[in-house]
Write an enzyme that holds these catalytic residues in place. Structure first.
Site, PDB file in Angstrom:
ATOM      1  N   PHE A   1       0.855  -1.198   0.000  1.00 18.19           N
ATOM      2  CA  PHE A   1       0.000   0.000   0.000  1.00 18.19           C
ATOM      3  C   PHE A   1       0.886   1.242   0.000  1.00 18.19           C
ATOM      4  CE2 PHE A   1      -3.742   2.400   1.963  1.00 18.19           C
ATOM      5  CZ  PHE A   1      -4.537   2.285   0.829  1.00 18.19           C
TER       6      PHE A   1
ATOM      7  N   GLU B   1       1.147  -4.492 -17.572  1.00 19.91           N
ATOM      8  CA  GLU B   1       1.469  -3.352 -18.441  1.00 19.91           C
ATOM      9  C   GLU B   1       2.399  -2.357 -17.756  1.00 19.91           C
ATOM     10  OE1 GLU B   1       0.356  -2.814 -21.822  1.00 19.91           O
ATOM     11  OE2 GLU B   1       2.014  -1.422 -21.523  1.00 19.91           O
TER      12      GLU B   1
ATOM     13  N   VAL C   1       6.669  -1.822 -17.634  1.00 21.78           N
ATOM     14  CA  VAL C   1       7.497  -1.037 -18.571  1.00 21.78           C
ATOM     15  C   VAL C   1       6.731   0.234 -18.944  1.00 21.78           C
ATOM     16  CG1 VAL C   1       8.631  -1.018 -20.834  1.00 21.78           C
ATOM     17  CG2 VAL C   1       8.526  -3.146 -19.523  1.00 21.78           C
TER      18      VAL C   1
ATOM     19  N   ASP D   1      17.596  -1.038 -13.957  1.00 23.06           N
ATOM     20  CA  ASP D   1      16.163  -0.884 -14.216  1.00 23.06           C
ATOM     21  C   ASP D   1      15.870  -1.135 -15.708  1.00 23.06           C
ATOM     22  OD1 ASP D   1      13.448   0.330 -13.424  1.00 23.06           O
ATOM     23  OD2 ASP D   1      14.078   1.719 -14.989  1.00 23.06           O
TER      24      ASP D   1
ATOM     25  N   LYS E   1      13.675  -4.090 -17.911  1.00 22.57           N
ATOM     26  CA  LYS E   1      12.631  -3.707 -18.880  1.00 22.57           C
ATOM     27  C   LYS E   1      12.935  -4.271 -20.269  1.00 22.57           C
ATOM     28  CE  LYS E   1      11.356   0.434 -16.283  1.00 22.57           C
ATOM     29  NZ  LYS E   1      11.682   1.840 -16.020  1.00 22.57           N
TER      30      LYS E   1
ATOM     31  N   GLY F   1       5.813   7.491 -12.149  1.00 19.26           N
ATOM     32  CA  GLY F   1       4.834   8.377 -11.509  1.00 19.26           C
ATOM     33  C   GLY F   1       3.718   7.564 -10.876  1.00 19.26           C
TER      34      GLY F   1
HETATM   35  N1  HSE Z   1      12.971   4.920 -11.419  1.00 22.58           N
HETATM   36  C1  HSE Z   1      12.352   4.571 -12.671  1.00 22.58           C
HETATM   37  C2  HSE Z   1      12.698   5.656 -13.691  1.00 22.58           C
HETATM   38  C3  HSE Z   1      10.852   4.462 -12.586  1.00 22.58           C
HETATM   39  O1  HSE Z   1      13.387   6.619 -13.345  1.00 22.58           O
HETATM   40  O2  HSE Z   1      12.289   5.542 -14.845  1.00 22.58           O
HETATM   41  C4  HSE Z   1      10.200   3.121 -12.642  1.00 22.58           C
HETATM   42  O3  HSE Z   1      10.813   2.108 -13.305  1.00 22.58           O
END
Ligand code: HSE
Length: 349
Positions: free
Chosen positions: A11, A150, A153, A221, A225, A323
């Site tokens: 949460f 979804e 990515v 990250d 993706k 976001g």
């Molecule tokens: N921290 C990542 C970014 C957001 O800056 O794109 C979510 O993957």
């Protein structure tokens, strides 16, 4: 009218925002989408857990104060996700806990418990999708439920479902994209003269960067993706170790100034390409792009991915990649897709 009962696992910002959307826009969603949503369980590391088959008062849940836990509202200060996921009456589990790039846990277990107990899952968590995507998709099929992701990515910007559904009849040869908002923001600020550390601090203040920005700027990250897009869209059958990774920490202000003088711009690009023998080569690397390259003008925290197709050439999708609201919308779009699959309605994604 159909009402889907949902459980929110985690949460934090994303599931809280989904709860806010349901609380404030529930009626509008009901008339626009043809179904309602009712939250019947919430679990959270800090707040504990609450299971109420008749529906949780979201205003109460969203306004828990200070060190309060769900224990004061008939729930528990403990989080036993396995028990809650197995026994709650939810049709759909919304999994939005943190991404663990090592083994995807505990999110992998959350997803597995849900699918095994006949509940559909939507998640924004990259871990289970990147590291266990094929296995969990097959588990969902075996149990006659859905596994949608979804938001893993480019948050709610439609990429995965769009490519899967709308590229029918096209051959996808590969893709390249800007898939991390933080590193793109940092490179842009460095081009404007800021130093690397100050640019990262700004990205953290703006809420783009992870608490440990190494996940962003060292390419981890984007690596997850790229793995997701390569396996889901190119059927690459590759693992994390097959996606070569280099972040932007090696790009110096001198590199950026030199590129700028030559009419070029540094971007952190994640890509995958199908080779003539059918294998797929995938990686993440900083690249100096000419200014007329499609990805060179993608600025700030915006993401974009350019798909290389046989009949349309390059098709580029651009939009927010992070976001709270944007990512919560991804969960909603997953539920809309599940509803569409059940009823034959057209999904608005
Ligand atoms: N921290 C990542 C970014 C957001 O800056 O794109 C979510 O993957």
């Amino acid at each position: 009218m159909t009402t889907y009962d949902i459980a929110l696992i985690g949460f934090g910002g994303v599931n809280r925002t989904l709860a806010e959307l349901i609380a404030t826009r529930g009626e509008g969603l009901r008339s626009d989408l043809g179904f309602g949503l009712r939250v019947v369980a919430i679990t959270d590391l800090r707040l504990g857990s609450l299971v109420q088959p008749e529906g949780i008062d979201l205003s109460m849940a969203l306004n828990l104060g200070g060190s309060e836990t769900f224990a004061v509202h008939g729930g528990s200060a403990d989080t036993n996700n396995e028990s809650v996921i197995h026994t709650c009456t939810a049709d759909i589990i919304c999994e939005a806990t943190y991404t663990n790039p090592e083994d995807g846990e505990p999110a992998v277990s959350h997803v597995r418990w849900a699918l095994e107990s006949g509940k559909s899952v939507c998640t924004t968590n990259k871990g289970p999708v990147a590291l266990r995507g094929a296995e969990l998709t097959s588990l969902a099929e075996q149990n006659g439920v859905h596994f949608e992701f979804e938001g893993a990515v480019m948050s709610g910007t439609p990429v995965i479902r769009l490519a899967k559904k709308m590229f029918s009849g096209l051959k996808l040869n590969g893709f390249e994209g800007i898939l991390n908002g933080t590193s793109n923001y940092v490179l842009g600020r460095m081009e404007a003269g800021l130093d690397y550390d100050a640019a990262i601090r700004e990205a953290q203040e703006l809420g783009y960067a992870e608490a440990n920005p190494a996940a962003d700027v060292e390419g981890y990250d984007v690596q997850l993706k790229v793995l997701i897009l390569a396996n889901e869209l190119l059927d690459a059958g590759i693992e994390l170790k097959d996606v070569k990774r280099q972040g932007i920490s090696t790009v110096t202000p001198e590199d950026i100034n030199k590129a700028s003088r030559a009419g070029r711009r540094w971007k952190l690009v994640g890509s995958a390409q199908r080779n003539p023998d059918g294998t797929v080569t995938a990686g993440v690397t900083p690249v100096e792009l000419p200014l007329d390259h499609g990805l060179a003008g993608v600025s700030g925290a915006t993401n974009a991915v350019a798909f290389d197709t046989d009949l349309l050439g390059h098709v580029t999708v651009s939009g927010p990649g992070a976001g709270r609201v944007e990512t919560a919308y991804a969960l909603l779009s997953d539920i809309i897709a599940m509803h569409a699959a059940k009823t034959g309605a057209v999904a608005h994604v």
